[in-house]
Every structure is written in structure tokens, then in C-alpha cells.
Design a protein around this motif. Structure first.
Motif, short mmCIF file in Angstrom:
data_model
loop_
_atom_site.label_atom_id
_atom_site.label_comp_id
_atom_site.label_asym_id
_atom_site.label_seq_id
_atom_site.Cartn_x
_atom_site.Cartn_y
_atom_site.Cartn_z
N LEU A 19 0.83 -1.20 0.00
CA LEU A 19 0.00 0.00 0.00
C LEU A 19 0.86 1.25 0.00
CD1 LEU A 19 -2.60 -1.11 2.71
CD2 LEU A 19 -3.02 -0.96 0.25
N GLU A 20 0.45 2.25 -0.76
CA GLU A 20 1.14 3.54 -0.78
C GLU A 20 0.74 4.33 0.46
OE1 GLU A 20 3.10 6.68 -0.93
OE2 GLU A 20 3.54 5.21 -2.53
N PRO A 21 1.68 4.66 1.34
CA PRO A 21 1.32 5.26 2.63
C PRO A 21 0.65 6.62 2.54
CG PRO A 21 3.71 5.28 2.31
CD PRO A 21 3.14 4.41 1.23
N ASP A 22 0.90 7.38 1.46
CA ASP A 22 0.34 8.73 1.38
C ASP A 22 -1.04 8.77 0.73
OD1 ASP A 22 2.47 10.07 2.63
OD2 ASP A 22 3.64 10.02 0.78
N VAL A 50 -9.60 4.98 0.06
CA VAL A 50 -10.34 5.01 -1.19
C VAL A 50 -9.41 5.20 -2.38
CG1 VAL A 50 -11.97 6.36 -2.56
CG2 VAL A 50 -12.54 5.75 -0.22
N GLN A 51 -8.45 6.08 -2.26
CA GLN A 51 -7.50 6.31 -3.36
C GLN A 51 -6.70 5.05 -3.67
OE1 GLN A 51 -5.39 9.63 -1.68
NE2 GLN A 51 -6.64 11.17 -2.76
N SER A 52 -6.31 4.34 -2.64
CA SER A 52 -5.56 3.11 -2.84
C SER A 52 -6.39 2.08 -3.60
CB SER A 52 -5.11 2.54 -1.50
OG SER A 52 -4.36 1.35 -1.67
N ARG A 80 -0.86 5.69 6.05
CA ARG A 80 0.18 5.81 7.06
C ARG A 80 -0.38 6.03 8.47
NH1 ARG A 80 4.25 8.44 6.35
NH2 ARG A 80 4.22 9.01 4.13
N THR A 81 -1.63 6.48 8.57
CA THR A 81 -2.22 6.74 9.89
C THR A 81 -2.92 5.52 10.47
OG1 THR A 81 -4.38 7.48 9.02
CG2 THR A 81 -2.61 9.13 9.17
N LEU A 82 -3.05 4.45 9.69
CA LEU A 82 -3.78 3.27 10.13
C LEU A 82 -2.93 2.38 11.03
CD1 LEU A 82 -5.43 2.27 6.72
CD2 LEU A 82 -6.40 3.73 8.51
#
Length: 337
Positions: free
Chosen positions: A111-114, A118-120, A157-159
Motif C-alpha cells: 500500500l502507498e502510505p500517502d 479510497v484512493q488506494s 500511514r495513519t492506520l
């Protein structure tokens, strides 16, 4: 070949195995092997059958060949020998079809952290060629199924680790695969997060009629599954339902601490013809069915005035199954990951 158990499936040369009957099997391999330069055999002739719609555990210590096998089943690593069919497609001759029919979650998140959740998922939908309307519907569906609807606009990144892992699974389910491969899905998670993730996996299997194939080195996690295969040093050493593998050992025991262990042992030998091991503080009685024998033994002692202070039943564990088939204890952290 007369069926999946036919001997011809084991003896035919590579490339000449008949495909298994579908849709009975979601994963079906015969003689699947992977050798690397220098003579290292990572996987040595794996024969495995995973029924459609079941939850299947691929269990073994690190370095046993689990990840290599999964990478071959997902067409990311070509086999050196043998054949495999996944969701009805041959991994050698129909790799694109296999990829369309499977979802994959490897040990390390991609996963892309930024990006937000939904975007992912939108990015993954585009990679799979989903239309915008289909992508919106599927994103709402998988976020809801993963319990992530309230996190949809939060950045990866906040998860927490467990929440991020559930997003990984949601992404793998986006294109509605027939088979979901999860390679060490709970690695690095704390016990509560692991339990929550397994609860979600069971729910996915029950609600979505999907085959879930999980690799793990945690013995207790294999108990959640319908069936399992134990791999050691590149070979399958046992395969079946967890309860069946344990019961096949026939090593259940009843342990009793009584008011007079010597007399109790003599009574049980005489009355029931049992083998009784007197260990001093406790006596141990090997039995075929501890749930049935424990009350019978206690009743016999009570009838002869011998009080039973404690009585416990033990059944073989998957650790015992591993030891039985390999001759050594299960050491999940041994070897190379």
C-alpha cells in the motif's frame, strides 16, 4: 486418471497431467517443484488438493517452502517441474487467466502510505480494468466487508497494523477473485488484531463463497481452517482436517490425581484392561476417546471408594502431528524466511 486420487496423476510426466474436475477443486497440484541454481530445492514434488469454498491452511516453519509454493500458484514464479491448476486454470499454460481469478496478499504490504483508503482502492481498480461505476460499487462493498467504511478517507500511514492489513485484504478482493491467497497475513500483528483478522476471514468465506488459502507458521491459526497441509523442507508431510490429523495419532490421555493412586491404577487395569502409567502424583491412562473414557474411569473409582481429586483429558496437538511426521518438534522460527 479416474479422479483426483488416481495414481496416474502422480506418475504422468510434467505437462501431461490431466486437469482436475472443476469446480470441485480451487487448487490442485501434482508433483509441483521448484529448484534454484546451485541445487537448492525449495519445493519438492507437492501434491495438494484444496476444495472450492473452503478455508485452507498451508502450515510449516519458516523456510519450509510455503511462500515459494504460493508464488508458483499465483504465476509469479515458474515451476521447475509438475503441474498446478488454480480456479480451473493451468499456471503454466494459462497464467493470465489465473491472475484474473485470484487475489493475493503477500507478507509485506504494498500500500502507498500517502494515499487514502479510497484512493488506494481506486488505483487497484484501474490496474484491474474495472469501470468507474463498477469500481465505486466494489470499493463500497469491500470497505464495508472489511469494517473500514469509517476509515475510507484516512491515509494509509495513519492506520494501525491490523487496520492496514484489513485494507490489504479489501484490495485483494476488489476484482472478485475466486481464490484468495494470504501469505502470513497476521505476521507482526498483536493477538487482538490477529483474532479480529481471522474473524473477518471466516466472514468473507461464509458470505462471499470464496476459497481462502492461508499460509502460516502459527499452529493455533491452522485450527481456524477446514483443512490444512503441513509442509516441511519442501514436501507435504500431512494433509487433512485438523481434528482428523490429531485423532489419527491415537494418543489421547486421561490424567487423574486420586486419594490412592496405586489402588486406582490397579482398579482401572483390572476393570477396564487399561494401560495405566503411575507417575507418583498423577496416573496417566492412554485412551482412544478421552471425552468418552474420562467419566467412565471416574465412575469406576467412585464406585470403589477412591476419590478423584482432579481429572483432565488431553488430545494430540498439531505440534504432535508435526513431530509424528517429521521426527522433530515444530520450530516456527527456524530456517530462512
Amino acid at each position: 486418471m479416474n479422479g483426483p486420487a488416481g495414481t496416474a496423476a502422480h506418475t504422468a510426466p510434467a505437462g501431461q497431467h490431466q486437469a482436475p474436475p472443476t469446480p470441485t477443486y480451487a487448487v490442485y497440484t501434482r508433483g509441483l517443484a521448484k529448484a534454484y541454481p546451485g541445487g537448492q530445492d525449495a519445493v519438492r514434488g507437492v501434491d495438494m488438493s484444496v476444495r472450492s469454498g473452503e478455508m485452507f491452511a498451508f502450515l510449516g516453519p519458516n523456510g519450509a517452502g510455503k511462500s515459494t509454493t504460493v508464488s508458483m500458484l499465483c504465476t509469479l514464479n515458474p515451476p521447475s517441474a509438475g503441474e498446478a491448476w488454480v480456479a480451473g486454470a493451468n499456471v503454466r499454460t494459462q497464467p493470465r487467466l489465473v491472475r484474473r481469478r485470484v487475489g493475493v496478499l503477500f507478507q509485506h504490504s504494498a500500500l502507498e502510505p500517502d494515499l487514502t483508503c479510497v484512493q488506494s482502492l481506486k488505483l487497484h481498480a484501474r490496474l484491474h480494468g474495472l469501470s468507474r461505476s463498477r469500481a465505486r460499487a466494489r470499493i463500497d462493498r469491500v470497505l464495508g466487508a472489511a469494517g473500514l467504511a469509517e476509515h475510507r478517507h484516512e491515509r494509509v500511514r495513519t492506520l494501525s497494523g491490523g487496520t492496514r492489513r484489513r485494507l490489504d485484504i479489501a484490495r485483494a478482493l476488489l476484482h472478485e477473485p475466486r481464490v484468495l491467497f494470504l501469505d502470513e497475513p497476521t505476521a507482526g500483528l498483536d493477538p487482538p488484531a490477529r483474532a479480529l483478522l481471522w474473524q473477518q476471514l471466516r466472514g468473507l468465506r461464509e458470505d462471499g463463497h470464496i476459497t481462502v488459502f492461508v499460509t502460516t507458521h502459527y499452529l493455533e491459526e491452522a485450527e481456524y481452517c477446514d483443512r490444512l497441509a503441513i509442509i516441511d523442507r519442501g514436501r507435504i508431510v500431512a494433509q487433512g482436517a485438523p481434528a482428523d490429523l490429531r485423532s489419527a495419532l491415537g494418543q489421547e490421555t486421561v490424567r487423574l490425581r486420586t486419594g490412592d493412586n496405586r489402588r486406582a491404577a490397579a482398579l482401572l487395569r483390572t476393570t477396564h484392561g487399561c494401560t495405566v502409567l503411575d507417575g507418583g502424583d498423577v496416573i496417566t491412562v492412554p485412551v482412544a476417546d478421552s471425552a468418552r473414557w474420562l467419566p467412565r474411569l471416574c465412575a469406576t473409582l467412585a464406585a470403589h471408594g477412591v476419590p478423584a481429586h482432579t481429572a483432565t483429558a488431553t488430545v494430540p496437538s498439531l505440534d504432535d502431528v508435526f513431530f509424528h511426521h517429521t521426527g522433530r518438534p515444530y520450530t516456527p522460527r527456524s530456517g530462512t524466511p
